[in-house]
Design an enzyme around this catalytic site. Structure first.
Site, mmCIF file in Angstrom:
data_model
loop_
_atom_site.group_PDB
_atom_site.id
_atom_site.type_symbol
_atom_site.label_atom_id
_atom_site.label_comp_id
_atom_site.label_asym_id
_atom_site.label_seq_id
_atom_site.Cartn_x
_atom_site.Cartn_y
_atom_site.Cartn_z
ATOM 1 N N VAL A 129 4.760 -12.361 27.320
ATOM 2 C CA VAL A 129 5.453 -11.705 26.215
ATOM 3 C C VAL A 129 6.926 -11.592 26.574
ATOM 4 C CG1 VAL A 129 5.565 -9.693 24.712
ATOM 5 C CG2 VAL A 129 3.365 -10.410 25.686
ATOM 6 N N LEU A 131 8.423 -8.948 28.955
ATOM 7 C CA LEU A 131 7.886 -7.624 28.662
ATOM 8 C C LEU A 131 6.507 -7.420 29.262
ATOM 9 C CD1 LEU A 131 8.970 -7.376 24.919
ATOM 10 C CD2 LEU A 131 10.222 -6.666 26.963
ATOM 11 N N GLY A 132 5.796 -8.493 29.500
ATOM 12 C CA GLY A 132 4.457 -8.384 30.065
ATOM 13 C C GLY A 132 3.837 -9.754 30.194
ATOM 14 N N SER A 133 2.792 -9.829 30.972
ATOM 15 C CA SER A 133 2.068 -11.084 31.140
ATOM 16 C C SER A 133 0.631 -10.760 31.464
ATOM 17 C CB SER A 133 2.693 -11.937 32.249
ATOM 18 O OG SER A 133 2.638 -11.257 33.492
ATOM 19 N N ASP A 182 -10.892 -3.593 25.182
ATOM 20 C CA ASP A 182 -10.047 -3.656 26.381
ATOM 21 C C ASP A 182 -9.017 -2.537 26.340
ATOM 22 O OD1 ASP A 182 -7.795 -6.047 27.951
ATOM 23 O OD2 ASP A 182 -9.196 -4.628 28.824
ATOM 24 N N GLN A 214 -3.713 -12.582 30.907
ATOM 25 C CA GLN A 214 -4.559 -13.755 30.733
ATOM 26 C C GLN A 214 -4.201 -14.535 29.480
ATOM 27 O OE1 GLN A 214 -8.444 -11.870 30.871
ATOM 28 N NE2 GLN A 214 -8.856 -12.972 32.749
ATOM 29 N N PHE A 215 -3.609 -13.886 28.504
ATOM 30 C CA PHE A 215 -3.423 -14.532 27.213
ATOM 31 C C PHE A 215 -2.015 -15.035 26.982
ATOM 32 C CE2 PHE A 215 -6.396 -10.904 26.650
ATOM 33 C CZ PHE A 215 -7.525 -11.671 26.848
ATOM 34 N N GLY A 216 -1.152 -14.962 27.967
ATOM 35 C CA GLY A 216 0.177 -15.494 27.774
ATOM 36 C C GLY A 216 1.238 -14.563 28.312
#
EC number: 2.7.11.13
Length: 875
Positions: free
Chosen positions: A566, A558-560, A675, A562-564
């Protein structure tokens, strides 16, 4: 310890049996304190004050008021029960008189005249006393000379000097630096000043309670003993010759404000101490020459590495000396301030619980992105902003396969040869086999399929065909070369070598997030699942495998960021769609993981329809899984998929209002998103007017109403200038981002050119708002954008002021929002008080169409809305 009344002098004390009467009430103070006197007739009323199981025999002078009795009760509490006192005790106690003849035994004392000779008065804590009141107990600090090494109980550093090295609290005995006095919380335990409840205030002897067994105390004694327990104040000029200096802790109001802040996990970084420092968790010395322990980047809490896991999650954010400055002291921007960003973070190792370094540079390269022609004015077209990363990486400890490989792609048919290294997360294409500099990363989560060679249309003439294909959403990689060198040789050619790579990649594409981590030889593999934390019902379960609760689809990314990464998923029992954010602890040691922990801590405290809902969190020794509700898409997809590359004003008003309402809830909780961008505004459905929710709180900060922060956060394209200039920022940072979102929604371009000064661009109206497309956009929208994109923070619109702007206070927008609230079954955007105003508006404008006919009032935009709805449903 509580601050007792400031005027205890003159308070009466109880007479003892057998004491000779004084010649008059006025001579009571002149008598020796060791010879308490029984009052003469008419000099006052003697009675008992009872607090819990303790009674004191006291004298109330004639013509005294009720305040006199309350002061006396507070003095007794301060002396006998210092740990039970608190700030403002005087206003939070009630006095009741025992009346055996009444059906209601306790009668409220409303004035001093209600108290008669020999009465028993009970002191009761009022229900208006809150939990926060009990937590505020100011310290009584005096300058102290230490004969042995001592450490500050606030910062942990040693108290240096030969004499008068620091401050000692008379109540709890803790030690502090003078420089730390303003930062000390008002949490004195009063342990050193506590007296036995069975001990009379006027005697050092322990006596049993009785109706008249307590020895009386003189007013002078009570005044002196009470004053000893009060928080000290700095001596006035008249007492400058005093041998002792008195200090108080931080202001009481500051304590009350800090108690309302959300507490989050500490941001621990490995720290080298230049002064002897003790661990604030175990109170033992941090030993070593360097890298002795850990320090919280925000509140400067110090501890051993072994103690970090036992430290409670009670960080209140950056301290005043580390970035929070009063709003009135914040200066406007000057040319001298426009310096390059400084890197605040250390390059030392980071442990779990720490925040990650925030990348603030534009992406260095984007393969597969077609270059869109910019306009003559040099506007930057709206695109998904990619955070840059340093193109270096360490060798993974779980390498599955490595070797030289020849490849090309449908974007670039030139054959290239790189050293490929495959691990459980991605394929890294290195320049050679000895460096950590790499050419490209291909995350396994982006690989849609691995197919045998079937598309030979791009094979250059006179060259050999490839062996297999790696298909991603944007790029297809053609890997290997059929004839040539030995399998696995340095040339990267050969059918056998290519077949080995194809098999290895296929195996790596299996749901590795559900498999056990590879174990070393001779070690028994352990289970992945170890802990499950349910946010909805606050349940914590051990040994729960996430695979037993949710089905995760590794190919549904679903998304990517800096924090990982999804992933999409589904709840096994209910079939509910969810989104799972995954952090790999092994590959990303603590940086992204710590930001995720910060996001979880903040989302746990938030419950609002405009904020993404956090369901639960799973943690294993190797990974952290955060399960959230799955939404349809994001606002950026809606903008990019629109026919003109921008949104109609009607839809923009609808979306911006929802964003502002969610921000109002965040700012009320003293949380700043930091952000905010279209990628972090999620759509709940494919409707043309969808509900939106804010997500991705990894950069979120806890900032008070009049506080500033200096940490570098966010995405540069949407950041306010105060952050880019490394200056203090506050919650108005989010309002700048809202202005940028409005601009890109209405125009499809970013408002600023990064090569020119923002001040100059804002002042140039022709540059900011060119005729195309701004000639078709209302002046109200431009006015609101101008008030949001204010370089000076004090001039920037707040959430409430933005919601009250005429551009958003429009009847059609109100109808659209009411329709959404009807679908949701909850009214959280509009308010009932607006109904009468809009009803009056309709009645005054007889030509206004009825509610059901208002959709035709915006005919030029309806065609756009219909086309947009069709494209959203496809996404």
């Amino acid at each position: 310890m509580a601050a007792a009344p400031s005027h205890p002098a003159g308070l009466p004390c109880s007479p003892g049996p057998g004491s000779p009467p004084p010649p008059g009430g006025s001579d009571l103070q002149s008598l020796p304190p060791l010879l308490p006197q029984i009052p003469a007739p008419g000099s006052g009323v003697s009675f008992h004050i009872q607090i819990g199981l303790t009674r004191e025999f006291v004298l109330l002078p004639a013509a005294s008021e009720l305040a006199h009795v309350k002061q006396l009760a507070c003095s007794i509490v301060d002396q006998k029960f210092p740990e039970c006192g608190f700030y403002g005790l005087y206003d939070k106690i009630l006095l009741f008189k025992h009346d055996p003849t009444s059906a209601n035994l306790l009668q409220l004392v409303r004035s001093a005249a209600d108290i008669q000779e020999g009465d028993l008065v009970e002191v009761v804590l009022s229900a208006s006393a809150t939990f926060e009141d009990f937590q505020i107990r100011p310290h009584a600090l005096t300058v102290h000379s230490y004969r042995a090494p001592a450490f500050c109980d606030h910062c942990g550093e040693m108290l240096f000097g030969l004499v008068r090295q620091g401050l000692k609290c008379d109540g709890c005995g803790l030690n502090y630096h003078k420089r730390c006095a303003f930062s000390i919380p008002n949490n004195c335990s009063g342990a050193r000043k506590r007296r036995l409840s069975s001990t009379s205030l006027a005697s050092g002897h322990s006596v049993r309670l009785g109706s008249s067994e307590s020895l009386p105390c003189t007013a002078e004694e009570l005044s002196r003993s009470t004053t000893d327990l009060l928080p000290r104040r700095p001596p006035s000029s008249s007492s400058s010759s005093s041998s002792s200096s008195f200090y108080t802790g931080r202001p009481i109001e500051l304590d009350k404000m800090l108690m309302s802040k959300v507490k989050v996990p500490h941001t621990f970084l490995i720290h080298s101490y230049t002064r002897p420092t003790v661990c604030q968790a175990c109170k033992k010395l941090l030993k070593g020459l360097f890298r002795q322990g850990l320090q919280c980047k925000d509140c400067k809490f110090n501890c051993h590495k072994r103690c970090a896991t036992r430290v409670p999650n009670d960080c209140l954010g950056e301290a005043l000396i580390n970035g929070d400055v009063p709003m009135e002291e914040a200066a406007d921007y000057s040319e001298a301030d426009k310096s390059s960003l400084s890197d605040e973070l250390e390059d030392s190792g980071v442990i779990p619980g720490s925040h990650a370094e925030n990348a603030l540079h534009a992406s260095e390269e984007e393969e597969g992105e077609g270059g869109k022609a910019q306009s003559s004015l040099g506007y930057i077209p709206l695109m998904r902003v990619v955070q840059s990363v340093r193109h270096t990486t360490r060798k993974s400890s779980t390498t599955l396969r490595e070797g030289w490989v020849v490849h090309y792609s449908n974007k670039d048919t030139l054959r290239k040869r790189h050293y490929w290294r495959l691990d459980c997360k991605c394929i890294t294409l290195f320049q050679n086999n000895t460096t950590n500099r790499y050419y490209k990363e291909i995350p396994l989560s982006e690989i849609l399929a691995v197919e045998p060679a079937q598309n030979f249309s791009l094979v250059p003439p006179g060259t050999n065909p490839h062996c297999f294909e790696i298909i991603t959403a944007n790029v297809t990689y053609f890997v290997g070369e059929t004839p040539g060198g030995a399998p696995g040789g340095p040339s990267g050619q050969g059918t056998e070598a290519a077949r080995g790579w194809e098999t290895a990649i296929r195996q790596a594409l299996m749901p590795v997030i559900l498999q056990d981590a590879p174990s070393a030889p001779g070690h028994t593999p352990h289970r992945q699942a170890s802990l499950s934390i349910s946010v909805s019902n606050s349940q914590i379960q051990e040994n729960v495998d996430i695979a037993t609760v949710y089905q995760i689809f590794p190919d549904e990314v679903l998304g990517s960021g800096q924090f990982g990464v999804v992933y999409g998923g589904k709840h096994r029992k209910t079939g509910r769609d969810v989104a799972v954010k995954v952090i790999d602890k092994l590959r990303f040691p603590t940086k992204q993981e710590s930001q995720l922990r910060n996001e979880v801590a903040i989302l746990q405290s938030l419950r609002h329809p405009g904020i993404v809902n956090l369901e639960c969190m799973f943690e294993t020794p190797e990974k952290v899984f955060v399960v959230m509700e799955k939404l349809h898409g994001d606002m950026l997809e809606m903008i990019l998929s629109s026919e003109k590359g921008r949104l109609p004003e009607r839809l923009t008003k609808f979306l911006i209002t929802q964003i502002l309402v969610a921000l109002r809830h965040l700012h009320f909780k003293n949380i700043v998103h930091c952000d905010l961008k279209p990628e972090n505004v999620l759509l709940a459905s494919a409707d043309p007017f969808p509900q939106v929710k804010l997500c991705d709180f990894g950069f979120a900060r806890i900032i008070g109403e009049k506080s500033f922060r200096r940490s570098v956060v966010g995405t540069p394209a949407y950041l306010a200038p105060e952050v880019l200039l490394n200056q203090g920022y506050n919650r108005s940072l989010d309002m700048w981002s809202v202005g940028v979102i409005m601009y890109v929604s209405l125009s499809g371009t970013f408002p600023f050119n990064e090569d020119e000064d923002i001040n100059d661009q804002i002042q140039n109206a022709a540059f900011m708002y060119p005729a195309s497309p701004w000639s078709h956009i209302s002046s109200g929208a431009i006015d609101l954008i101008n008030n949001l994109l204010q370089v000076k923070m004090r001039k920037r619109y707040s959430v409430d002021k933005s919601l009250s702007h005429p551009w958003l206070q429009e009847y059609q927008t109100w109808l659209d929002l009411r329709e959404l609230e009807g679908k949701m079954g909850e009214r959280y955007i509009t308010h009932e008080s607006d109904d009468a105003r809009w009803d009056q508006f309709v009645s005054e404008r007889h030509g206004t169409p009825a509610e059901g006919d208002l959709g035709g009032a915006c005919l030029p935009q309806d065609h756009e809305m219909q086309g947009l709805a069709e494209r959203i449903s496809i996404l």
